[in-house]
Design an enzyme around this catalytic site. Structure first.
Site, PDB file in Angstrom:
ATOM      1  N   THR A 266      -8.293   1.562 -18.963  1.00  0.00           N
ATOM      2  CA  THR A 266      -8.049   0.643 -17.863  1.00  0.00           C
ATOM      3  C   THR A 266      -9.308   0.502 -17.017  1.00  0.00           C
ATOM      4  O   THR A 266     -10.243   1.307 -17.125  1.00  0.00           O
ATOM      5  CB  THR A 266      -6.917   1.148 -16.949  1.00  0.00           C
ATOM      6  OG1 THR A 266      -7.338   2.370 -16.312  1.00  0.00           O
ATOM      7  CG2 THR A 266      -5.635   1.390 -17.734  1.00  0.00           C
TER       8      THR A 266
ATOM      9  N   LYS B 142       2.263  14.179  -9.085  1.00  0.00           N
ATOM     10  CA  LYS B 142       2.909  13.536 -10.231  1.00  0.00           C
ATOM     11  C   LYS B 142       3.996  14.425 -10.838  1.00  0.00           C
ATOM     12  O   LYS B 142       5.004  13.916 -11.352  1.00  0.00           O
ATOM     13  CB  LYS B 142       1.869  13.163 -11.275  1.00  0.00           C
ATOM     14  CG  LYS B 142       0.981  11.980 -10.880  1.00  0.00           C
ATOM     15  CD  LYS B 142       1.756  10.672 -10.858  1.00  0.00           C
ATOM     16  CE  LYS B 142       0.825   9.462 -10.826  1.00  0.00           C
ATOM     17  NZ  LYS B 142       1.559   8.179 -10.890  1.00  0.00           N
TER      18      LYS B 142
ATOM     19  N   THR C  79      -5.699   6.329 -21.127  1.00  0.00           N
ATOM     20  CA  THR C  79      -5.534   4.892 -21.335  1.00  0.00           C
ATOM     21  C   THR C  79      -6.773   4.142 -20.866  1.00  0.00           C
ATOM     22  O   THR C  79      -7.363   4.482 -19.833  1.00  0.00           O
ATOM     23  CB  THR C  79      -4.292   4.380 -20.568  1.00  0.00           C
ATOM     24  OG1 THR C  79      -3.147   5.164 -20.972  1.00  0.00           O
ATOM     25  CG2 THR C  79      -4.021   2.915 -20.859  1.00  0.00           C
TER      26      THR C  79
ATOM     27  N   TYR D 114      -3.464  15.770  -7.847  1.00  0.00           N
ATOM     28  CA  TYR D 114      -2.838  14.711  -8.651  1.00  0.00           C
ATOM     29  C   TYR D 114      -1.662  15.278  -9.433  1.00  0.00           C
ATOM     30  O   TYR D 114      -0.557  14.706  -9.436  1.00  0.00           O
ATOM     31  CB  TYR D 114      -3.899  14.155  -9.590  1.00  0.00           C
ATOM     32  CG  TYR D 114      -3.451  13.090 -10.570  1.00  0.00           C
ATOM     33  CD1 TYR D 114      -3.058  11.827 -10.134  1.00  0.00           C
ATOM     34  CD2 TYR D 114      -3.465  13.346 -11.936  1.00  0.00           C
ATOM     35  CE1 TYR D 114      -2.685  10.839 -11.039  1.00  0.00           C
ATOM     36  CE2 TYR D 114      -3.100  12.369 -12.852  1.00  0.00           C
ATOM     37  CZ  TYR D 114      -2.704  11.125 -12.403  1.00  0.00           C
ATOM     38  OH  TYR D 114      -2.338  10.152 -13.302  1.00  0.00           O
TER      39      TYR D 114
ATOM     40  N   ASP E 291       0.871  -1.168   0.000  1.00  0.00           N
ATOM     41  CA  ASP E 291       0.000   0.000   0.000  1.00  0.00           C
ATOM     42  C   ASP E 291       0.910   1.221   0.000  1.00  0.00           C
ATOM     43  O   ASP E 291       1.492   1.583   1.021  1.00  0.00           O
ATOM     44  CB  ASP E 291      -0.895  -0.009   1.234  1.00  0.00           C
ATOM     45  CG  ASP E 291      -1.856   1.171   1.267  1.00  0.00           C
ATOM     46  OD1 ASP E 291      -1.764   2.034   0.370  1.00  0.00           O
ATOM     47  OD2 ASP E 291      -2.688   1.230   2.190  1.00  0.00           O
TER      48      ASP E 291
END
Length: 261
Positions: A194, A163, A192, A159, A66
């Site tokens: 997914t 990143k 993408t 995010y 995790d």
């Protein structure tokens, strides 16, 4: 279709490896001859993938990882080293993509993104590089980042913050350990198809069953990226076939940064 055994006898840890891009990387690494540890937060999906890989003739094991917990990030590497005697390659593919703008992001949400998308990879790399240095052995690391790290959409503020940090960290670690023959690269992946993206589109954007078709209409190549394509690229970067390349963060996307219509 194989790439000619590019990772034969390498020990590879894929954190975030139980689904999506991470699972595709684990499958590709096994196909290319690697011993693969699937690092995942939940045992069920991780062990299911390991069962699939071993049934196909590969060697794999589940490792609890995790990445929100820095201790588990480090322990995932330690478990691989204890089981196989070393770690040759590390992939950080875990990611948290929950939404937040500058104005509505809470400190708690911000910290969650930093933990999974930046702090976890930092300490997994720390542990992997320490093992490589102790053995005076070369190694490779690939961080799966995002094209949004260049700026991204307004609803991805925490995010993007995390990143973008990982993008800079990738180059920092590559520079610091280039004389140790430890190569570190990253992929800024675009949109993408997914399982995680499907759940995200439904949860945050009210998407229906046709969301991929609608998205494809707005993309230059007429489709989203595929995890198996990314996996082949990652395998190449992990392998000796990518030569001396280090410190590169490659935009794996169909939109061109800085291009204007």
């Amino acid at each position: 279709m194989g790439l000619n055994g590019l990772l034969r006898e390498k020990v590879v840890l894929v954190n975030g490896g139980s689904q999506g891009v991470g699972a595709a990387i684990a499958r590709a690494a096994v196909r290319e001859g690697a011993v693969v540890a699937v690092g995942a937060r939940r045992p069920g999906p991780g062990e299911a993938l390991v069962a699939e890989l071993t049934a196909a003739g590969g060697e794999a094991r589940y490792v609890r990882a995790d990445l929100a917990d820095a201790g588990q990030a480090k322990a995932s590497v330690a478990e691989v080293v204890a089981a196989f005697g070393r770690i040759d390659c590390l992939v950080n593919a875990a990611g948290l993509t929950s939404r937040g703008t500058l104005l509505d992001t809470t400190p708690e949400l911000f910290d969650e993104h930093i933990a999974v998308n930046l702090r976890g990879p930092f300490f997994a790399m720390q542990a992997a590089v320490a093992d490589m240095l102790a053995r005076e052995a070369p190694g490779t690391i690939v961080n799966v980042i995002t094209s949004s790290a260049h700026g991204g959409q307004p609803f991805l503020a925490p995010y993007v913050a995390a990143k973008a940090g990982l993008m800079g960290l990738t180059r920092n670690v590559a520079h610091a350990h280039r004389w140790d023959r430890i190569r570190v690269n990253g992929l800024n992946i675009g949109w993408t198809a997914t399982e995680g993206e499907d759940a995200t589109q439904r949860a945050f954007h009210g998407a229906g069953d046709d969301w991929q078709e609608r998205a494809a209409e707005r993309l230059p190549m007429g489709r989203l990226g595929r995890p198996d394509e990314i996996a082949d690229f990652v395998v190449l970067l992990l392998s000796d076939r990518s030569g001396v390349v280090t410190g590169s963060v490659i935009d794996w996307d169909q939109n061109v940064l800085g291009g204007l219509d």
